[in-house]
Design a protein around this motif. Structure first.
Motif, mmCIF file in Angstrom:
data_model
loop_
_atom_site.group_PDB
_atom_site.id
_atom_site.type_symbol
_atom_site.label_atom_id
_atom_site.label_comp_id
_atom_site.label_asym_id
_atom_site.label_seq_id
_atom_site.Cartn_x
_atom_site.Cartn_y
_atom_site.Cartn_z
ATOM 1 N N ARG A 163 0.840 -1.265 0.007
ATOM 2 C CA ARG A 163 -0.046 0.129 0.001
ATOM 3 C C ARG A 163 0.748 1.249 -0.075
ATOM 4 O O ARG A 163 2.047 1.251 0.586
ATOM 5 C CB ARG A 163 -0.995 0.089 1.232
ATOM 6 N N ALA A 164 0.347 2.247 -0.676
ATOM 7 C CA ALA A 164 0.830 3.456 -0.401
ATOM 8 C C ALA A 164 0.572 4.288 0.907
ATOM 9 O O ALA A 164 -0.906 4.285 1.125
ATOM 10 C CB ALA A 164 0.577 4.586 -1.599
ATOM 11 N N VAL A 165 1.267 4.603 1.739
ATOM 12 C CA VAL A 165 0.861 5.015 3.156
ATOM 13 C C VAL A 165 1.559 6.532 3.067
ATOM 14 O O VAL A 165 2.681 6.630 3.170
ATOM 15 C CB VAL A 165 1.344 4.312 3.994
ATOM 16 N N PRO A 166 0.592 7.498 3.192
ATOM 17 C CA PRO A 166 0.966 8.858 3.269
ATOM 18 C C PRO A 166 1.467 9.005 4.477
ATOM 19 O O PRO A 166 1.245 8.621 5.683
ATOM 20 C CB PRO A 166 -0.316 9.744 3.313
ATOM 21 N N GLY B 17 7.427 5.420 2.139
ATOM 22 C CA GLY B 17 6.028 5.845 2.282
ATOM 23 C C GLY B 17 5.127 4.507 1.795
ATOM 24 O O GLY B 17 4.118 4.620 1.773
ATOM 25 N N TYR B 18 5.680 3.148 1.621
ATOM 26 C CA TYR B 18 4.953 1.954 1.514
ATOM 27 C C TYR B 18 4.742 0.945 2.416
ATOM 28 O O TYR B 18 5.835 0.909 3.076
ATOM 29 C CB TYR B 18 5.494 1.441 0.036
ATOM 30 N N THR C 7 -0.920 10.638 -1.406
ATOM 31 C CA THR C 7 -1.401 9.256 -1.595
ATOM 32 C C THR C 7 -1.318 8.934 -2.943
ATOM 33 O O THR C 7 -0.673 7.963 -3.591
ATOM 34 C CB THR C 7 -2.527 8.777 -0.990
ATOM 35 N N ARG C 8 -2.020 9.928 -3.740
ATOM 36 C CA ARG C 8 -1.610 9.576 -5.397
ATOM 37 C C ARG C 8 -0.485 9.674 -5.951
ATOM 38 O O ARG C 8 0.091 8.813 -6.783
ATOM 39 C CB ARG C 8 -2.798 10.512 -5.777
ATOM 40 N N LEU D 163 11.989 -6.678 1.193
ATOM 41 C CA LEU D 163 10.995 -5.632 0.449
ATOM 42 C C LEU D 163 10.345 -4.597 1.462
ATOM 43 O O LEU D 163 10.307 -3.544 1.030
ATOM 44 C CB LEU D 163 9.976 -6.670 -0.232
ATOM 45 N N ALA D 164 9.781 -5.207 2.592
ATOM 46 C CA ALA D 164 9.462 -4.196 3.610
ATOM 47 C C ALA D 164 10.254 -3.314 3.990
ATOM 48 O O ALA D 164 9.849 -2.048 3.928
ATOM 49 C CB ALA D 164 8.770 -5.050 4.644
ATOM 50 N N ARG D 165 11.597 -3.602 4.412
ATOM 51 C CA ARG D 165 12.470 -2.579 4.577
ATOM 52 C C ARG D 165 12.711 -1.711 3.498
ATOM 53 O O ARG D 165 12.895 -0.504 3.803
ATOM 54 C CB ARG D 165 13.711 -3.313 4.970
ATOM 55 N N ASP D 166 12.958 -2.124 2.478
ATOM 56 C CA ASP D 166 13.160 -1.126 1.508
ATOM 57 C C ASP D 166 12.067 -0.299 1.149
ATOM 58 O O ASP D 166 12.609 1.003 0.557
ATOM 59 C CB ASP D 166 13.667 -2.007 0.136
#
Length: 257
Positions: free
Chosen positions: A136-139, A240-241, A169-170, A232-235
């Motif tokens: 997800r994109a997380v603002p 902001g993801y 977010t966009r 991947l999560a760390r990168d």
């Protein structure tokens, strides 16, 4: 002595195993069902079943229950918990909620009728488990709008902050698409099969779903898959993801219906 009340046969799943599976780890199923039992379907395939009293599980009762979300949710969660307790088997084929036959013999006959297709599914998923991956994109929380604290403030500043959060977010989503595609390709390389689900339709969200995928991973590759998702999560976290990984599950998305 009077005749015993008839009981239908509720089927949770089919399990392929070299020896008779153990029922010791299986939790309770939907309320009203009998104790778990095993039916030998032949050639190393076992059905996990339970007695279903018709008074509680006939078609009319189930149709009424479908309108009771609390009851329906309880049944669905309990059904899946039983199926998931066999995730360590060589292969497990989940059955749909409320798969019920008039008797054990009818259940076995239907499995025999579908055996060719069932064996193809088993061959495809054998030795594997399903993992879910969402990106997800997380603002940034700083950009999220908050309610005006002073009465003298107009709604203009609040609306401006809300628009800024949507724009952020966009922008994150657009900027991250290429990275998400590369991540998807990398994870697919560690999977036997993948299923990509379309994003949910419409609606303003504080996060934007960029990837919703299910991966079928053979057991020997599971550790590498987990390591890859953690990396991947760390990168992506600092940019902001957010990355969410679930599983291992039975191969719900990889069984031919």
């Amino acid at each position: 002595m009077g005749a015993k009340a008839p009981k239908a046969t509720y089927v949770y799943c089919a399990v392929q195993a070299l020896r008779k599976p153990s029922l010791g780890r299986a939790p309770s199923g939907p309320p009203g069902l009998g104790a778990h039992r095993l039916l030998d379907a032949g050639h190393g395939l076992w059905l996990v079943v339970a007695d279903a009293p018709p008074a509680r599980f006939d078609e009319a009762t189930i149709q009424r229950g479908l309108h009771d979300l609390k009851w329906l949710s309880r049944c669905a969660v309990a059904h899946e918990a039983v199926v998931e307790s066999f995730v360590r088997a060589r292969a497990v084929v989940p059955m749909k909620l409320f798969t019920i036959f008039e008797s054990d013999s009818r259940a076995l006959a239907e499995i025999a009728r579908q055996r060719r297709q069932l064996d193809r599914s088993i061959q495809h998923v054998a030795g594997g488990r399903e993992f879910g991956v969402r990106i997800r994109a997380v603002p940034d929380p700083v950009t999220r709008p908050s309610r005006p604290r002073r009465k003298i403030e107009t709604g203009a500043s609040y609306l401006a902050a809300k628009k800024q959060a949507r724009d952020t977010t966009r922008e994150l989503a657009e900027r991250g698409r290429a990275r998400v595609e590369r991540a998807f390709t990398a994870l697919a390389g560690l999977s036997v099969d993948v299923r990509r689900h379309p994003p949910p339709p419409g609606g303003a969200q504080s996060t934007r779903l960029l990837l919703d995928a299910a991966s079928l991973v053979r057991n020997p590759a599971a550790a590498r898959f987990r390591t890859a998702t953690r990396q991947l999560a760390r990168d992506l976290r600092g940019d902001g993801y957010g990355v969410e990984v679930t599983g291992p599950w039975p191969p719900y998305n990889f069984i031919d219906s």
